[in-house]
Design a protein around this motif. Structure first.
Motif, short mmCIF file in Angstrom:
data_model
loop_
_atom_site.label_atom_id
_atom_site.label_comp_id
_atom_site.label_asym_id
_atom_site.label_seq_id
_atom_site.Cartn_x
_atom_site.Cartn_y
_atom_site.Cartn_z
N SER A 44 0.74 -1.05 -0.16
CA SER A 44 -0.12 0.03 0.00
C SER A 44 0.70 1.32 -0.16
CB SER A 44 -0.92 -0.02 1.34
OG SER A 44 -0.20 0.28 2.41
N ILE A 45 0.27 2.36 -0.65
CA ILE A 45 1.13 3.67 -0.25
C ILE A 45 1.49 4.00 0.99
CG2 ILE A 45 1.02 6.14 -0.91
CD1 ILE A 45 -0.39 5.21 -3.48
N PRO A 46 0.70 3.93 1.91
CA PRO A 46 1.15 4.36 3.38
C PRO A 46 2.24 3.43 3.80
CG PRO A 46 -1.04 4.28 3.28
CD PRO A 46 -0.69 3.72 1.92
N ILE A 48 4.66 1.95 1.58
CA ILE A 48 5.77 2.43 0.75
C ILE A 48 6.09 3.93 1.60
CG2 ILE A 48 6.56 3.51 -1.52
CD1 ILE A 48 4.33 1.82 -2.77
N PHE A 49 5.48 4.75 2.17
CA PHE A 49 6.15 5.82 2.70
C PHE A 49 6.61 5.43 4.08
CE2 PHE A 49 4.34 10.25 1.51
CZ PHE A 49 3.84 9.62 0.20
N GLU A 50 6.25 4.53 4.87
CA GLU A 50 6.62 4.11 6.02
C GLU A 50 8.01 3.36 5.84
OE1 GLU A 50 3.90 1.69 8.39
OE2 GLU A 50 5.88 0.64 9.17
N HIS A 56 11.14 8.13 -2.21
CA HIS A 56 10.90 6.82 -3.18
C HIS A 56 9.91 6.69 -3.66
CE1 HIS A 56 11.95 2.96 -4.36
NE2 HIS A 56 10.80 2.39 -3.84
N PHE A 57 8.56 7.04 -2.87
CA PHE A 57 7.38 6.92 -3.44
C PHE A 57 7.26 8.11 -4.76
CE2 PHE A 57 3.10 9.14 -4.01
CZ PHE A 57 2.51 7.98 -4.45
N ARG A 58 7.66 9.17 -4.57
CA ARG A 58 7.71 10.18 -5.68
C ARG A 58 8.50 9.64 -7.07
NH1 ARG A 58 3.33 12.64 -4.56
NH2 ARG A 58 3.38 13.53 -2.50
N GLU A 59 9.62 8.76 -6.51
CA GLU A 59 10.27 8.29 -7.76
C GLU A 59 9.47 6.95 -8.45
OE1 GLU A 59 13.08 9.26 -8.92
OE2 GLU A 59 13.08 7.64 -10.43
N ALA A 77 -5.97 8.79 -13.63
CA ALA A 77 -6.30 9.52 -12.48
C ALA A 77 -4.91 9.71 -11.87
CB ALA A 77 -7.13 8.74 -11.56
N THR A 78 -4.40 10.80 -11.53
CA THR A 78 -2.91 10.85 -10.67
C THR A 78 -3.27 11.03 -9.47
OG1 THR A 78 -3.14 13.31 -10.44
CG2 THR A 78 -2.43 12.65 -12.80
N GLY A 79 -2.38 10.81 -8.44
CA GLY A 79 -2.22 11.08 -7.20
C GLY A 79 -2.24 12.63 -6.83
N GLY A 80 -2.69 13.08 -5.53
CA GLY A 80 -2.91 14.36 -5.51
C GLY A 80 -1.63 15.12 -5.53
N GLY A 81 -0.49 14.56 -5.44
CA GLY A 81 0.87 15.30 -5.46
C GLY A 81 1.67 15.11 -6.74
N THR A 82 1.09 14.35 -7.65
CA THR A 82 1.79 14.05 -8.96
C THR A 82 2.42 15.28 -9.62
OG1 THR A 82 0.23 12.05 -9.32
CG2 THR A 82 1.73 12.43 -11.08
N GLU A 117 -4.60 6.12 5.61
CA GLU A 117 -4.68 5.87 4.10
C GLU A 117 -3.69 7.02 3.22
OE1 GLU A 117 -8.89 5.92 2.91
OE2 GLU A 117 -9.12 3.78 3.62
N ARG A 118 -3.81 8.14 3.86
CA ARG A 118 -3.20 9.40 3.14
C ARG A 118 -1.84 9.80 4.12
NH1 ARG A 118 -8.57 9.31 1.04
NH2 ARG A 118 -8.53 10.03 -1.17
N PRO A 119 -0.93 9.12 3.69
CA PRO A 119 0.43 9.74 4.80
C PRO A 119 0.79 11.19 4.80
CG PRO A 119 1.16 8.03 3.14
CD PRO A 119 -0.25 8.23 2.86
N GLU A 138 -0.37 25.74 -1.25
CA GLU A 138 1.03 25.69 -1.86
C GLU A 138 0.93 24.94 -3.38
OE1 GLU A 138 3.15 24.19 2.31
OE2 GLU A 138 3.41 22.96 0.43
N ARG A 139 -0.16 24.17 -3.55
CA ARG A 139 -0.20 23.40 -4.73
C ARG A 139 -1.25 24.11 -5.99
NH1 ARG A 139 -1.03 17.23 -2.87
NH2 ARG A 139 0.93 17.00 -1.83
N LYS A 140 -1.59 25.27 -5.54
CA LYS A 140 -2.71 25.96 -6.13
C LYS A 140 -1.92 26.10 -7.44
CE LYS A 140 -5.82 29.85 -6.45
NZ LYS A 140 -5.55 30.06 -8.00
#
Ligand code: S3P
Length: 173
Positions: A44-46, A48-50, A56-59, A77-82, A117-119, A138-140
């Motif tokens: 899961s993504i959490p 991978i973060f942990e 690493h997740f961003r890579e 569909a992207t992730g929220g930070g892609t 679910e959302r680290p 920040e992301r706007k």
């Protein structure tokens, strides 16, 4: 050729659920970047973060974007930070029409309430609504680079899909 349709936007704006509906409506395959990363990492993504950290997740995310943006005829569909990553944004925009889903922060807060679910949000401690507002601000500048924005706070999924399809009509050849 800008042939894919890409849904982006903050966590909790409905990218995955609306992406599936949009793909069905358009008769196209649907790929969710987060799900692809999880399937390939078998984790899961959490997790991978942990275990490996956000970088690493961003890579993994960058690799998935490279692969998917070379394909055609899909709904992605992207992730929220892609699209924080300049190369990801450039590649996705050149491969398709980029649609950003937006939602009011209070509604994002309600939709993303479940912890674990959302680290990126879990790190925000008790001030989660404040973290959401800060990250949104920040992301706007990245989300604003989408071709089109749809607010999903109030509308039903059907209204949102109709609106996106109306917008996409101009790209049909
Ligand atoms: C993230 C959003 C998540 C996921 C990861 C990081 C972000 O995707 O990619 O937890 O930085 O906004 P969703 O927007 O699909 O929850």
């Amino acid at each position: 050729m800008r042939d894919n349709v890409i849904l982006t936007g903050f966590m909790g704006t409905g990218k995955t659920s609306l992406g599936k509906l949009l793909a069905t409506r358009l008769g196209r395959p649907f790929v969710d970047i987060d799900k692809k990363i999880e399937d390939e990492a078998q984790m899961s993504i959490p997790k991978i973060f942990e275990l490996y950290g956000e970088e690493h997740f961003r890579e993994l995310e960058r690799l998935a974007v490279k692969e998917l943006s070379s394909r055609r005829g899909m709904v992605i569909a992207t992730g929220g930070g892609t699209i924080k990553d300049a190369d990801n944004l450039r590649l996705l925009k050149s491969s398709g029409v980029l649609i950003c889903l937006t939602t009011e922060p209070e509604e994002i807060f309600n939709r993303t309430e479940r912890r674990g679910e959302r680290p990126v949000l879990d790190g925000g401690g008790n001030e989660r609504l404040e973290s959401i507002k800060r990250l949104l601000a920040e992301r706007k500048k990245f989300y604003d680079q989408a071709d089109y924005q749809v607010d999903t706070t109030e509308w039903s999924p059907l209204q949102i899909i109709d609106d996106i399809c109306r917008y996409l009509r101009q790209f049909r050849s």
